[in-house]
Write a protein that holds these residues in place. Structure first.
Motif, PDB file in Angstrom:
ATOM      1  N   ARG A  18      -5.205   3.461  -0.317  1.00  0.00           N
ATOM      2  CA  ARG A  18      -5.679   3.885   0.394  1.00  0.00           C
ATOM      3  C   ARG A  18      -6.344   2.227   1.488  1.00  0.00           C
ATOM      4  O   ARG A  18      -6.552   1.828   0.019  1.00  0.00           O
ATOM      5  CB  ARG A  18      -7.443   4.792   0.486  1.00  0.00           C
ATOM      6  CG  ARG A  18      -6.699   5.798   0.366  1.00  0.00           C
ATOM      7  CD  ARG A  18      -8.506   7.189   0.910  1.00  0.00           C
ATOM      8  NE  ARG A  18      -7.981   8.476   0.028  1.00  0.00           N
ATOM      9  CZ  ARG A  18      -8.624   9.837   0.482  1.00  0.00           C
ATOM     10  NH1 ARG A  18     -10.062   8.936   0.501  1.00  0.00           N
ATOM     11  NH2 ARG A  18      -8.905  10.759   0.543  1.00  0.00           N
ATOM     12  N   VAL A  19      -6.239   2.191   2.031  1.00  0.00           N
ATOM     13  CA  VAL A  19      -6.256   1.052   3.005  1.00  0.00           C
ATOM     14  C   VAL A  19      -7.220   1.332   4.312  1.00  0.00           C
ATOM     15  O   VAL A  19      -7.229   2.593   5.256  1.00  0.00           O
ATOM     16  CB  VAL A  19      -5.807   0.237   3.894  1.00  0.00           C
ATOM     17  CG1 VAL A  19      -4.291  -0.085   2.209  1.00  0.00           C
ATOM     18  CG2 VAL A  19      -4.615   1.060   4.539  1.00  0.00           C
ATOM     19  N   ALA A  30       0.940  -1.493   0.220  1.00  0.00           N
ATOM     20  CA  ALA A  30      -0.020   0.393   0.405  1.00  0.00           C
ATOM     21  C   ALA A  30       1.022   1.395   0.159  1.00  0.00           C
ATOM     22  O   ALA A  30      -0.029   2.507  -0.923  1.00  0.00           O
ATOM     23  CB  ALA A  30      -1.093   0.175   0.924  1.00  0.00           C
ATOM     24  N   CYS A  31       1.431   1.064   0.942  1.00  0.00           N
ATOM     25  CA  CYS A  31       2.929   2.148   0.683  1.00  0.00           C
ATOM     26  C   CYS A  31       3.237   2.399  -0.488  1.00  0.00           C
ATOM     27  O   CYS A  31       3.816   4.075  -1.129  1.00  0.00           O
ATOM     28  CB  CYS A  31       4.231   1.863   1.903  1.00  0.00           C
ATOM     29  SG  CYS A  31       3.968   2.322   2.947  1.00  0.00           S
ATOM     30  N   ARG A  32       3.666   1.516  -1.212  1.00  0.00           N
ATOM     31  CA  ARG A  32       4.270   1.491  -2.287  1.00  0.00           C
ATOM     32  C   ARG A  32       3.498   2.281  -3.947  1.00  0.00           C
ATOM     33  O   ARG A  32       4.388   2.537  -4.502  1.00  0.00           O
ATOM     34  CB  ARG A  32       5.252   0.157  -3.184  1.00  0.00           C
ATOM     35  CG  ARG A  32       5.741  -0.077  -4.601  1.00  0.00           C
ATOM     36  CD  ARG A  32       5.601  -1.373  -5.155  1.00  0.00           C
ATOM     37  NE  ARG A  32       4.900  -1.939  -5.024  1.00  0.00           N
ATOM     38  CZ  ARG A  32       4.590  -3.049  -4.408  1.00  0.00           C
ATOM     39  NH1 ARG A  32       5.153  -3.749  -5.404  1.00  0.00           N
ATOM     40  NH2 ARG A  32       2.934  -3.901  -4.906  1.00  0.00           N
ATOM     41  N   ASP A  33       2.328   1.645  -3.729  1.00  0.00           N
ATOM     42  CA  ASP A  33       1.456   1.796  -4.645  1.00  0.00           C
ATOM     43  C   ASP A  33       0.681   2.763  -4.243  1.00  0.00           C
ATOM     44  O   ASP A  33      -0.611   3.018  -5.101  1.00  0.00           O
ATOM     45  CB  ASP A  33       0.489   0.758  -4.670  1.00  0.00           C
ATOM     46  CG  ASP A  33       0.730  -0.668  -4.895  1.00  0.00           C
ATOM     47  OD1 ASP A  33       2.500  -0.504  -6.022  1.00  0.00           O
ATOM     48  OD2 ASP A  33       0.831  -1.900  -4.386  1.00  0.00           O
ATOM     49  N   ARG A  34       0.771   4.061  -2.821  1.00  0.00           N
ATOM     50  CA  ARG A  34       0.011   4.648  -3.166  1.00  0.00           C
ATOM     51  C   ARG A  34      -1.419   4.288  -2.726  1.00  0.00           C
ATOM     52  O   ARG A  34      -2.363   4.918  -3.879  1.00  0.00           O
ATOM     53  CB  ARG A  34       0.400   6.061  -3.699  1.00  0.00           C
ATOM     54  CG  ARG A  34       1.278   6.333  -3.405  1.00  0.00           C
ATOM     55  CD  ARG A  34       1.697   7.796  -3.889  1.00  0.00           C
ATOM     56  NE  ARG A  34       1.691   8.266  -4.695  1.00  0.00           N
ATOM     57  CZ  ARG A  34       2.165   8.333  -5.829  1.00  0.00           C
ATOM     58  NH1 ARG A  34       3.725   7.583  -6.278  1.00  0.00           N
ATOM     59  NH2 ARG A  34       1.622   8.593  -7.417  1.00  0.00           N
ATOM     60  N   ARG A  53     -10.381   2.647  10.725  1.00  0.00           N
ATOM     61  CA  ARG A  53      -9.403   3.713  10.363  1.00  0.00           C
ATOM     62  C   ARG A  53      -9.142   3.673   8.621  1.00  0.00           C
ATOM     63  O   ARG A  53      -8.796   2.627   8.248  1.00  0.00           O
ATOM     64  CB  ARG A  53      -8.792   4.356  10.774  1.00  0.00           C
ATOM     65  CG  ARG A  53      -7.757   3.743  12.396  1.00  0.00           C
ATOM     66  CD  ARG A  53      -8.975   5.202  13.251  1.00  0.00           C
ATOM     67  NE  ARG A  53      -8.083   6.017  13.303  1.00  0.00           N
ATOM     68  CZ  ARG A  53      -7.470   6.204  14.265  1.00  0.00           C
ATOM     69  NH1 ARG A  53      -6.961   5.611  15.978  1.00  0.00           N
ATOM     70  NH2 ARG A  53      -6.320   7.075  14.518  1.00  0.00           N
ATOM     71  N   GLU A  54      -9.404   5.039   8.125  1.00  0.00           N
ATOM     72  CA  GLU A  54      -9.368   4.718   6.938  1.00  0.00           C
ATOM     73  C   GLU A  54      -7.936   5.787   6.325  1.00  0.00           C
ATOM     74  O   GLU A  54      -7.495   7.061   7.248  1.00  0.00           O
ATOM     75  CB  GLU A  54     -10.428   5.772   6.191  1.00  0.00           C
ATOM     76  CG  GLU A  54     -10.159   5.577   4.921  1.00  0.00           C
ATOM     77  CD  GLU A  54     -11.280   5.795   3.694  1.00  0.00           C
ATOM     78  OE1 GLU A  54     -10.861   5.245   2.172  1.00  0.00           O
ATOM     79  OE2 GLU A  54     -12.392   6.706   3.541  1.00  0.00           O
ATOM     80  N   VAL A  55      -6.881   5.303   6.001  1.00  0.00           N
ATOM     81  CA  VAL A  55      -6.028   5.831   5.809  1.00  0.00           C
ATOM     82  C   VAL A  55      -4.602   5.350   4.750  1.00  0.00           C
ATOM     83  O   VAL A  55      -4.941   4.889   3.845  1.00  0.00           O
ATOM     84  CB  VAL A  55      -5.006   5.328   7.307  1.00  0.00           C
ATOM     85  CG1 VAL A  55      -5.464   5.625   8.351  1.00  0.00           C
ATOM     86  CG2 VAL A  55      -4.125   3.423   6.872  1.00  0.00           C
ATOM     87  N   GLU A  56      -3.778   6.344   4.489  1.00  0.00           N
ATOM     88  CA  GLU A  56      -2.966   6.531   2.898  1.00  0.00           C
ATOM     89  C   GLU A  56      -1.942   6.434   3.787  1.00  0.00           C
ATOM     90  O   GLU A  56      -1.167   6.815   4.472  1.00  0.00           O
ATOM     91  CB  GLU A  56      -3.156   7.789   2.402  1.00  0.00           C
ATOM     92  CG  GLU A  56      -4.295   8.099   2.267  1.00  0.00           C
ATOM     93  CD  GLU A  56      -4.564   9.520   1.416  1.00  0.00           C
ATOM     94  OE1 GLU A  56      -3.343  10.121   1.108  1.00  0.00           O
ATOM     95  OE2 GLU A  56      -5.824   9.874   1.097  1.00  0.00           O
TER      96      GLU A  56
END
Length: 325
Positions: A155-156, A149-153, A169-172
């Motif tokens: 949201r999770v 998720a960090c690499r592909d940017r 929580r919804e985070v980037e």
């Protein structure tokens, strides 16, 4: 000059050691001409190794991504480093890695030459695990999903066990940061509209499916590691102390850790230490035992506590003094 088979192994090792090589660099390392390098590259391709080539004066060779994992060629130091790392991974820390690390270590030890097996056996025989309270483990799949998720940017959605119980929580996700004890996720909290730090062992599995692509953001404080250090050593506590040590950073650093406080160089002879605690007495003792002269910049309430601790230590030293004969 190396024989053909030995030269092919040497060429493969060089291609694994660095991403890009020019033909001239490879020829120099192998002690052959450019035409021989080209022939050897073709032989590697025939054996199933995807070697990519780029033409032109600035071109060269790189080992491409294949359908199967090619055999790794390790020198002595690399083999020992991998074996020790596998043994440490087998002791825990990341859930799910122990069994795989043990299997990989067993395979590696079978292939090691006797001189290296003796070194590894000495390491195994001489080390003893110290039992104690186990640190929280994190799942390897969870770490991999967060890293993706960090690499592909992307949201999770996650469920997080915080002070107020389990919350959605919804985070980037931005970066994963680890200390010797824990893993942390630095992410933009959509609802809070701000950066937040999450302990990965408190994130419940499984994660929600990857969401929309997130907008690139300026890293928190411009330094992710410094942001996490502040978040875990100062922000959660009642008191935040800023102390100026009259000693160089290089001398103070070995006596602290990223999990205990944030240390920054001010000049060649002083450094700034920032830490937090719910007890002024604990802060006073923590700073004093570093063994360097210092002055308190914040908070002012810490100064009288230092005097109180000093007086108590003086009384203890007097009471504990040996009786003269």
């Amino acid at each position: 000059m190396l024989e053909t088979s030995a030269r092919l192994l040497r060429l493969l090792s060089l291609l694994q050691a660095r991403r890009d090589w020019t033909g001239a660099e490879l020829a120099d390392r192998l002690g052959v001409g450019l035409r021989t390098v080209r022939r050897d590259v073709e032989r590697l391709r025939e054996l199933g190794y995807p070697v990519d080539a780029t033409p032109g004066a600035a071109g060269g060779y790189r080992l491409g991504v294949g359908a199967a994992l090619p055999p790794l060629l390790l020198d002595d130091e690399e083999a020992v480093a991998v074996a020790i790392s596998l043994r440490m991974a087998a002791t825990g820390g990341v859930a799910g890695l122990e069994e795989g690390a043990v299997r990989a270590l067993a395979k590696l030890q079978q292939l090691l030459p006797s001189r290296l097996r003796h070194r590894m056996e000495a390491f195994r025989a001489a080390t003893v695990a110290l039992p104690g309270q186990a640190d929280p483990e994190v799942g390897a799949d969870l770490l991999a999903a967060l890293a993706a998720a960090c690499r592909d940017r992307r949201r999770v959605r996650l469920r997080y066990r915080g002070r107020d119980g389990v919350t959605a929580r919804e985070v980037e996700p931005h970066r994963l940061v680890h200390t010797p004890r824990r893993w942390y996720l630095v992410a933009w909290d959509v609802a809070k509209d701000d950066w937040r730090t999450f302990r990965v062992d408190r994130i419940e599995e499984p994660l929600g499916p990857p969401g929309a692509r997130s907008t690139p953001r300026t890293p928190p404080e411009g330094d992710t590691a410094a942001y996490v250090s502040h978040a875990i050593t100062s922000a959660p506590y009642t008191y935040q102390a800023r102390v100026l040590f009259h000693a160089p950073l290089a001398e103070v650093a070995p006596r602290t850790s990223p999990g205990a406080g944030r240390l920054e160089a001010v000049d060649a002879s002083t450094c700034l230490f920032t830490a937090g605690s719910n007890s002024l007495h604990e802060l006073a003792v923590h700073v004093a035992v570093k063994g360097f002269d210092f002055e308190v910049l914040e908070p002012p309430e810490l100064v009288p506590v230092l005097s109180e601790v000093r007086d108590r230590l003086d009384r203890a030293a007097t009471a504990s003094a040996p009786i003269p004969r």
